[in-house]
Design a protein around this motif. Sequence first.
Motif, PDB file in Angstrom:
ATOM      1  N   UNK B  24       0.845  -1.209   0.000  1.00 20.84           N
ATOM      2  CA  UNK B  24       0.000   0.000   0.000  1.00 20.84           C
ATOM      3  C   UNK B  24       0.876   1.253   0.000  1.00 20.84           C
ATOM      4  N   UNK B  25       1.906   1.240   0.844  1.00 18.85           N
ATOM      5  CA  UNK B  25       2.804   2.397   0.892  1.00 18.85           C
ATOM      6  C   UNK B  25       3.533   2.573  -0.436  1.00 18.85           C
ATOM      7  N   UNK B  27       2.476   1.714  -3.421  1.00 22.79           N
ATOM      8  CA  UNK B  27       1.553   2.252  -4.433  1.00 22.79           C
ATOM      9  C   UNK B  27       1.408   3.761  -4.262  1.00 22.79           C
ATOM     10  N   UNK B  28       1.259   4.179  -3.017  1.00 20.92           N
ATOM     11  CA  UNK B  28       1.124   5.619  -2.764  1.00 20.92           C
ATOM     12  C   UNK B  28       2.414   6.349  -3.129  1.00 20.92           C
ATOM     13  N   UNK B 110      -7.836  13.640  -1.449  1.00 17.90           N
ATOM     14  CA  UNK B 110      -6.636  13.212  -0.714  1.00 17.90           C
ATOM     15  C   UNK B 110      -5.424  13.082  -1.632  1.00 17.90           C
ATOM     16  N   UNK B 111      -5.651  12.628  -2.860  1.00 15.50           N
ATOM     17  CA  UNK B 111      -4.529  12.533  -3.794  1.00 15.50           C
ATOM     18  C   UNK B 111      -3.988  13.915  -4.154  1.00 15.50           C
ATOM     19  N   UNK B 116      -1.863  10.142   0.020  1.00 14.21           N
ATOM     20  CA  UNK B 116      -2.548   9.042  -0.662  1.00 14.21           C
ATOM     21  C   UNK B 116      -2.714   7.827   0.227  1.00 14.21           C
ATOM     22  N   UNK B 117      -2.327   7.952   1.505  1.00 14.82           N
ATOM     23  CA  UNK B 117      -2.506   6.841   2.448  1.00 14.82           C
ATOM     24  C   UNK B 117      -3.622   7.167   3.443  1.00 14.82           C
ATOM     25  N   UNK B 118      -4.319   6.113   3.860  1.00 15.79           N
ATOM     26  CA  UNK B 118      -5.475   6.288   4.737  1.00 15.79           C
ATOM     27  C   UNK B 118      -5.541   5.139   5.743  1.00 15.79           C
ATOM     28  N   UNK B 119      -6.390   5.313   6.732  1.00 16.21           N
ATOM     29  CA  UNK B 119      -6.879   4.168   7.515  1.00 16.21           C
ATOM     30  C   UNK B 119      -8.386   4.150   7.362  1.00 16.21           C
ATOM     31  N   UNK B 128      -9.552   7.995   8.384  1.00 19.51           N
ATOM     32  CA  UNK B 128      -8.327   8.721   8.694  1.00 19.51           C
ATOM     33  C   UNK B 128      -7.512   8.954   7.423  1.00 19.51           C
ATOM     34  N   UNK B 130      -4.030  10.051   6.188  1.00 18.56           N
ATOM     35  CA  UNK B 130      -2.779   9.944   6.930  1.00 18.56           C
ATOM     36  C   UNK B 130      -1.645  10.650   6.208  1.00 18.56           C
ATOM     37  N   UNK B 131      -1.296  11.846   6.674  1.00 18.78           N
ATOM     38  CA  UNK B 131      -0.096  12.479   6.163  1.00 18.78           C
ATOM     39  C   UNK B 131      -0.320  13.630   5.211  1.00 18.78           C
TER      40      UNK B 131
END
Lengths: 358, 395, 72
Positions: B24-25, B27-28, B110-111, B116-119, B128, B130-131
Motif C-alpha cells: 500500500x505504501x 503504491x502511494x 486526498x490525492x 494518498x494513504x489512509x486508515x 483517517x 494519513x499524512x
Amino acid sequence: MSELPQRQTDIGPPHYEKFLHPVIKKNYGKWKYHEILTPGSMVHVSETGDKIYTIRVASPRLLSTNTIREMADIATKHCGGYLRFTTRNNVEFFVDEEGKIAPLIKELQDKGYMVGGIGPRISNVVHTQGWIHCHSAATDASGLVKAIMDDLSEYFTTKELANRVRIAVACCVNMCGAVHCSDIALVGVHKTPPRIDDENVKNFCEVPSTIASCPTSAISPDPSKKSVKIKLEKCMYCGNCYSVCPAMPISDPDNDGVAIVVGGKVANLRSAPTFSKLAVPWLPNNPPRWPEVTDAVKKILNAYIAGAKKHERVGEWIGRIGWEKFFQETALPFTIQHVDDFTFARETFRTTAAFKWT
Amino acid sequence: MSKKYATPLLDELKKGAFPSFVKEMEMAAERSDMAADLLGLVELSYKEKVTHWKHGGIVGVRGYGGGVIGRYSDIPDKFPGVAHFHTVRVNSPSGFYYTSDAIKEICDIWDKYGSGLTNVHGSTGDLVLLGTRTESLEPIFAELSSRGWDLGGSGSAMRTPSCCVGKSRCEWANIDSMAITNDITHHFQDEMHRPAFPYKFKFKVAGCAVDCIASIARADMSIIGTWKGDIRIDQTEVKNCETKGMNIQTEVIDMCPTGCMQWDGKQLKIDNSNCNRCMNCIARMPKALRPGTEQGATLLLGSKAPIVTGALMSWVIVPFIKMEPPYEEFYELVGKIWEWWDENGKNRERIGELIERLSFPRFLKEVGLEPVAAMVKEPRRDPFFFWSEEDIIKK
Amino acid sequence: MDKEQLKKIIYELVEASTGKKKLKQSDILKKVAADQGLEKDEVKAALRELVDAGTLIFTYFGGSFIEIPPKQ
C-alpha cells in the motif's frame, strides 16, 4: 489554490441512508435471520423475503487510495456501487442474488484479496499506527499484524475454530482500540524509565501537569533545574509522562518489546465481558517478522484448539481449565511479572485452597 | 518510478497471504513524495527498532479544536517528505457504509493534498487521512466540507461516535444504532469540534449484547440494545436446528448462563423471567429465536483502556431506556453527566475514573439516578457506608 | 455585557495565563462567568468568536487548551 470552494462548519457526517444498498434500505429493520454460507459469505433474509448477500475480505487497514479505488470499482461492477467497512477493518461487498457471489469472489481473489473472516474464525486484526505514525509506539503494529496473519491466514479463509478468536495489536500501553478485551492481544511495552532532558522540560513542559500524569507518583519537582526527577523504583514505564511532556523520551530499542495478553472478550454471550490477562510479559522487537511473538501466539492458539469445547472463547476455555493449567498447556513460563501489583491486584490473588497441580 | 530508498526489511512484509501494508505504501509512493519518504522512515524504524515521530504541534483548521492530529518526523532533514505528516480525521457515516462514488471523491481530494494513504478506519471510527502538510489543512477542509463531509473529534472533546450495522443488516438490533449515532453526532457538533471537556468522551452504540462495536470496553458511554418480555420462538425452526445436526442440549441449554431453558426433543421452553438476555441462544439459533419486541437500550458508563490507573469496563447506570427520537430523556441525562464531569473532573480524567475517585453513590445522587440492583454485580462487602442528614434519627 | 468588552476580558485572561498555566475552555468559561456574573453560554459565544477569528486557538498537549497563537 485560489479556487477553493466555500468551507462549511459543523455540518456533521453525511446521512448514512444515501450509502445503503437498495435492498438494505428497503429492508431496514425488517431482517429476520441470517446464515453463514462460506467463511467469506453470509446471507441475511428479510421478513419481505428479500435477501442480501455479504462477501467479506481482509484489509491491512493502511490503505492507499489506489486500493480504495480498486475496491470501489469492484463494488461498482458487482454491487451497484455499494460497500462498507467493518469495525475490524474488513471490507464488505453486497450482492442481491446468490448467482452474483461466485463472480465477485473470483474477481476479489484474482486481485489478491483474502476472502473470509466470517463465523468461528480469526477475523481481521484490530490494530494501531505503530512506527508508521505514532510518537509513543513501543513496537510496530502493521508489521506484527502482517507477520501473525500470514501465519494464521487459513483460520481466516477456511479452518474453523471452537469460536471466534479476536486478535488485536496495540503499539503501546495507551491501547487505542480495545486490545484489553481481546482473545489474544499484543501490546508494545517499555522496560526502562523515561530519560529526562532537563533543558527541554524547562522550556516545553508544564511541571505540575507532568507530575500529575504519573499514576505511581514517581515524578517529583527538581527545583534547582526547574525540571522534574523520577523515583526509578516507582516507575512502571507506562509513558504517560511522555504524552504530557515530550522532554521525557521513553523509547529504548533494546528493551522495548511486546507483551501478550489473552482471554478477553466484549460480547455478553454465556459469560460476562472480560479483560484480557497477561500471558507473556515481554518478547523482543525482532522486525520484520517478530518470530518470538508469532511463535507464542501459535502456542496459545494451538493449546486453545486442542482444549476448547465447541463455542468456548479463549477466556472461557481458560476459565474452565484454570490459569495454572493454561501455563502448563501452553508451556509459557509463569514469572514474577504475572503477579499483579497494580490497582486491582488483590482481586487476582487465589483465595481458595482448591487449584490444580501443574 | 524507481524506488527512492532500499527497504530490505519492509520488502520481507510484501510476501505472504495477508494483504501487505508495505505494498500500500509503495503504491502511494508512486505518486507521492510524502509516501516515498514514509517508506524510508519506516524502514529506518524497522532497522533501529524505534519510532521516528514527534508529538503533535499546534495544527488544525480555523475555528475547530480537533479533527487534525499534528505529526512531525524527528529526522526531517533526512526525510523532508514527512517533515509534516498530519492526520485528518473525517467523520465517517454511521455503519461505515459508502458508495463507490463517495469514497472515490474523498480519494480525489486526498490525492491532491495528501500522501494518498489512509486508515479505513481508525480505532475510534474516523476515516483517517494519513499524512499532509500544515498549509494543506484549510484547502482539504474546504474541499471536504463543501462536499458534505466534516471532521471528527480529537482532544478533550466528544469523539466521533460509532456503531454496529444495527437495523440496516442485523435481525438482533434492538435499537436503531445507526440513527442514534447519527443523531448524537449532529446533536453535539460543538462538543465535538470545540473541546470543552476534561478529556475525551466516546459514545458507541451496539444493537444488542453481542456488542460488535466493543462499546462496553471502549466507550465512555456504551449504549447497548436490549429488550423486555419474551424471546420469540419458532418451534419448527428449533426442531430444524436439531435435524441439521445441532446438539440443542449441549450447545444451547447447557450453555445458558441462567439455566432458564428446557428442551424435551419437541418443545423449547424459556423461563423469560430468569433470562439475562446474554444473546447466546439467539446467536446459536438465529432462525429459531429472536429478541422480544419491547425494545430499548441499557446505558453503561465509564470504560477506557488501562492508562492510567487500570482498564475499566462500562457499568450499568440506566437498565432500560427507550431510544427513540427525539431522545429527550437521553440527552437530558447526558447533559447532567457532562455538567457533573465539568464541575469535578481534572485535566485528562475520564468520566469512569472520576466516578471511581469520587464514588459511584455520589455520582448517582448528584446526577439524579435512583440506585437499582442491576447497577452492581454484588452489594458492597464492607460496613463503611455513608448516611445523609435526613437518615439520622433525631431526639 | 458588551460582547467586545467580554472578548477583551477573555483575551486578557488567556494572555495573563500564558507561560504559567494553560487554560482549558472550561476554565475560561467558569472563571469569566463567575467574575462577571454572566451565564457560561454568553462567555462561550464570545470565546467562539475569538477562536473563529483566529485571535485565540485551541491547542493540544495531553489535553485541549485555549492559547494565543504563536507568532510565525
